[in-house]
Motif scaffolding. Structure first.
Motif, mmCIF file in Angstrom:
data_model
loop_
_atom_site.group_PDB
_atom_site.id
_atom_site.type_symbol
_atom_site.label_atom_id
_atom_site.label_comp_id
_atom_site.label_asym_id
_atom_site.label_seq_id
_atom_site.Cartn_x
_atom_site.Cartn_y
_atom_site.Cartn_z
ATOM 1 N N ILE A 200 58.087 12.715 73.836
ATOM 2 C CA ILE A 200 58.923 11.720 74.523
ATOM 3 C C ILE A 200 59.244 10.572 73.578
ATOM 4 C CG2 ILE A 200 58.947 10.001 76.372
ATOM 5 C CD1 ILE A 200 57.290 11.981 78.052
ATOM 6 N N THR A 201 58.262 10.141 72.803
ATOM 7 C CA THR A 201 58.475 9.050 71.852
ATOM 8 C C THR A 201 59.347 9.495 70.679
ATOM 9 O OG1 THR A 201 56.350 8.057 72.447
ATOM 10 C CG2 THR A 201 57.334 7.375 70.358
ATOM 11 N N ILE A 202 59.103 10.688 70.152
ATOM 12 C CA ILE A 202 59.911 11.193 69.039
ATOM 13 C C ILE A 202 61.376 11.284 69.433
ATOM 14 C CG2 ILE A 202 60.345 13.229 67.615
ATOM 15 C CD1 ILE A 202 57.356 13.732 67.546
ATOM 16 N N ASP A 203 61.628 11.594 70.684
ATOM 17 C CA ASP A 203 63.003 11.718 71.172
ATOM 18 C C ASP A 203 63.771 10.394 71.076
ATOM 19 O OD1 ASP A 203 65.018 13.350 72.130
ATOM 20 O OD2 ASP A 203 64.595 12.905 74.218
ATOM 21 N N LYS A 204 63.053 9.297 70.885
ATOM 22 C CA LYS A 204 63.686 7.979 70.768
ATOM 23 C C LYS A 204 63.947 7.578 69.320
ATOM 24 C CE LYS A 204 61.085 6.361 74.839
ATOM 25 N NZ LYS A 204 60.101 5.354 75.317
ATOM 26 N N LEU A 205 63.707 8.485 68.374
ATOM 27 C CA LEU A 205 63.773 8.141 66.956
ATOM 28 C C LEU A 205 65.122 7.539 66.574
ATOM 29 C CD1 LEU A 205 62.355 8.231 64.192
ATOM 30 C CD2 LEU A 205 63.278 10.548 63.894
ATOM 31 N N ASP A 206 66.222 8.101 67.088
ATOM 32 C CA ASP A 206 67.547 7.592 66.744
ATOM 33 C C ASP A 206 67.755 6.166 67.239
ATOM 34 O OD1 ASP A 206 68.138 9.947 65.509
ATOM 35 O OD2 ASP A 206 69.274 10.793 67.184
ATOM 36 N N LYS A 207 67.061 5.801 68.330
ATOM 37 C CA LYS A 207 67.262 4.478 68.938
ATOM 38 C C LYS A 207 66.323 3.417 68.381
ATOM 39 C CE LYS A 207 68.842 6.462 73.329
ATOM 40 N NZ LYS A 207 68.569 6.598 74.792
ATOM 41 N N ILE A 208 65.055 3.773 68.130
ATOM 42 C CA ILE A 208 64.082 2.742 67.753
ATOM 43 C C ILE A 208 63.599 2.879 66.310
ATOM 44 C CG2 ILE A 208 63.329 2.506 70.154
ATOM 45 C CD1 ILE A 208 60.847 4.099 69.516
ATOM 46 N N GLY A 209 64.015 3.924 65.614
ATOM 47 C CA GLY A 209 63.659 4.084 64.216
ATOM 48 C C GLY A 209 62.219 4.524 64.004
ATOM 49 N N ALA A 210 61.890 4.819 62.723
ATOM 50 C CA ALA A 210 60.555 5.316 62.393
ATOM 51 C C ALA A 210 59.472 4.309 62.744
ATOM 52 C CB ALA A 210 60.497 5.679 60.908
ATOM 53 N N ASP A 211 59.696 3.022 62.426
ATOM 54 C CA ASP A 211 58.676 2.010 62.725
ATOM 55 C C ASP A 211 58.454 1.889 64.231
ATOM 56 O OD1 ASP A 211 58.355 1.507 60.051
ATOM 57 O OD2 ASP A 211 59.687 -0.240 60.017
ATOM 58 N N GLY A 212 59.543 1.957 64.999
ATOM 59 C CA GLY A 212 59.420 1.874 66.448
ATOM 60 C C GLY A 212 58.653 3.050 67.028
ATOM 61 N N VAL A 213 58.884 4.249 66.479
ATOM 62 C CA VAL A 213 58.167 5.430 66.945
ATOM 63 C C VAL A 213 56.677 5.299 66.654
ATOM 64 C CG1 VAL A 213 57.795 7.891 66.487
ATOM 65 C CG2 VAL A 213 60.107 7.027 66.839
ATOM 66 N N VAL A 214 56.348 4.885 65.441
ATOM 67 C CA VAL A 214 54.936 4.738 65.067
ATOM 68 C C VAL A 214 54.256 3.694 65.949
ATOM 69 C CG1 VAL A 214 53.372 3.994 63.232
ATOM 70 C CG2 VAL A 214 55.292 5.517 62.703
ATOM 71 N N ARG A 215 54.951 2.585 66.174
ATOM 72 C CA ARG A 215 54.377 1.517 66.990
ATOM 73 C C ARG A 215 54.152 1.986 68.422
ATOM 74 N NH1 ARG A 215 57.287 -2.019 65.019
ATOM 75 N NH2 ARG A 215 59.086 -1.757 66.407
ATOM 76 N N GLU A 216 55.112 2.703 68.984
ATOM 77 C CA GLU A 216 54.964 3.169 70.368
ATOM 78 C C GLU A 216 53.864 4.207 70.479
ATOM 79 O OE1 GLU A 216 57.656 5.536 73.630
ATOM 80 O OE2 GLU A 216 58.523 3.730 72.714
ATOM 81 N N LEU A 217 53.746 5.090 69.504
ATOM 82 C CA LEU A 217 52.670 6.077 69.539
ATOM 83 C C LEU A 217 51.310 5.396 69.509
ATOM 84 C CD1 LEU A 217 54.026 8.849 67.130
ATOM 85 C CD2 LEU A 217 53.811 8.982 69.610
#
Length: 427
Positions: A200-217
């Motif tokens: 679910i978080t990876i699916d947001k990669l285009d919107k929140i970027g790599a840093d956003g994905v890592v932070r959300e995980l």
């Protein structure tokens, strides 16, 4: 007094718009049929238990359910907290679940490899907004009974051909595999039970970027070592552009990806390239972070992209386990759905070429026999014809005719014969 507006998230279509939608649908149907697919039809409703069997993903939460008949007030109150006790049917929220039920029902009457077309409305209890409706049309093609890369290749080739026929050349299909995603998350150390939340978080990669994905995980409590390893992978230097193929797929993934999955994906690209020999490159791109939210996907997944827009125009994937829910044995299946509403909006102003359509403006004293004779002659010649009595002010009538898709008009006076009619263009 009841409102005269349609229900929220649903629309009326005036004649010109309806005609334009039908012209687009005719192109889609013709191209699908040219690729060997056969159209079927299923009911707009399915049993509640089937629509809520855990195979429809988040769409199950958006289903419109139908109250069971014969319930009295006491029964409704007693079951107020249990939707399954209140309803027995529901409107379909996609065309894949009904297709699985259809195939299980008619398997003995269908070929070993069945290629299906379904073009029909579906209903979801969405929150209405621009481009998101509660009733909309889906255009699906599916292949059931073929576990090889040939099935995906046929679907992709047919979809790209259809896009070309609609005047939307330049389409590209992004491809991934759910097995790749699962293997990749395993290689980084994510536990099996946390992978759905990670996706679910990876699916947001285009919107929140790599840093956003890592932070959300990290915020979600995923394993620290796994998050760090995945973050390092996301931030690695990007490789130069490489055409779709084994080199691109392996270069986009951690070392050790299973050979059979790479071979399956590479075979799809080779087949699509063979189907489009005039193109300089393969219109397929491997995207290791393509997720697609439907939980029933078991293998290849894909989305249709076009350079004119930043959103997908369709998508699909392999769902080998769904039909087994009804048959008790798995049957390979894969499908691709075009986003009809998005394509119609994109084609506005481009797909409005119409056949010869004429308004016959007649005087009051023209007999019915004369009118019918003139109209019949034009209809026999392939024209679409509307009769209109001449008003005092002709301009509004002709403007309305243009809005309704008519291309010409002619006057009919008393005593006119078909040979006397002079058709003038409507500007």
């Amino acid at each position: 007094m009841a409102t005269v507006n349609p229900p929220r998230g649903m629309r009326d279509f005036l004649p010109a718009e309806k005609a334009r939608r039908e012209r687009v649908l005719a192109v889609i149907r013709a191209r699908y049929r040219a690729h060997g697919f056969d159209e079927i039809e299923t009911p707009v409703m399915e049993e509640y238990s089937r629509l809520h069997a855990g195979i429809g993903g988040d769409n199950e939460k958006l289903a419109f359910n139908v109250l069971a008949r014969g319930l009295d007030a006491d029964a409704i109150r007693a079951a107020a907290d249990d939707p399954a006790a209140l309803t027995d049917l529901g409107l379909r929220y996609d065309l894949t679940v009904p297709l699985a039920r259809f195939y299980a029902s008619h398997r003995g009457e269908l070929p070993g490899v069945f290629r299906a077309i379904q073009i029909a409305p579906v209903w979801r209890a969405e929150r209405p907004q621009k481009g998101r409706y509660r009733q909309f049309v889906q255009c699906d093609i599916d292949i059931i009974g073929d576990a090889t890369a040939r099935a995906e290749s046929e679907l992709i080739a047919a979809t790209l051909d259809t896009l070309d026929a609609l005047g939307l050349e330049g389409g590209v299909v992004r491809v991934n595999d759910r097995r790749v995603l699962d293997w990749m998350l395993s290689s980084f150390g994510f536990a099996e039970d946390e992978r759905p939340r990670v996706l679910i978080t990876i699916d947001k990669l285009d919107k929140i970027g790599a840093d956003g994905v890592v932070r959300e995980l990290a915020d979600r409590g995923a394993a620290t070592e796994a998050v760090e390893a995945f973050g390092a992978f996301l931030r690695r230097p990007s490789s130069a552009d490489v055409p779709f193929g084994e080199q691109q797929i392996r270069g986009a993934l951690p070392d050790g990806v299973p050979d059979e999955i790479v071979a399956h994906l590479t075979g799809i690209g080779d087949a699509v390239a063979a189907a489009r020999p005039g193109e300089s490159g393969i219109p397929v791109v491997f995207d290791p972070f393509l997720v697609r939210g439907m939980g029933y996907y078991t293998g290849t997944i894909f989305e249709l992209a076009h350079p004119s827009v930043g959103y997908s125009l369709g998508g699909g994937g392999r769902y080998d386990g769904m039909i087994g829910r009804f048959l008790g044995q798995d049957v390979p299946a894969v499908g691709f759905s075009i986003g009809f509403e998005r394509i119609v909006d994109l084609l506005e102003g481009e797909a409005d070429a119409v056949d010869r359509a004429i308004v016959l403006v007649h005087d009051r004293d023209v007999t019915v026999a004369e009118l019918v004779a003139v109209k019949a002659d034009l209809v026999a010649g392939g024209a679409r014809v509307r009769l209109e009595q001449r008003p005092k002010n002709l301009k509004p009538l002709l403007e309305r005719a243009v809005a309704d898709g008519y291309t010409g008009f002619a006057f009919v006076a008393a005593g006119s014969a078909p040979a006397d009619i002079e058709v003038k263009p409507l500007a």
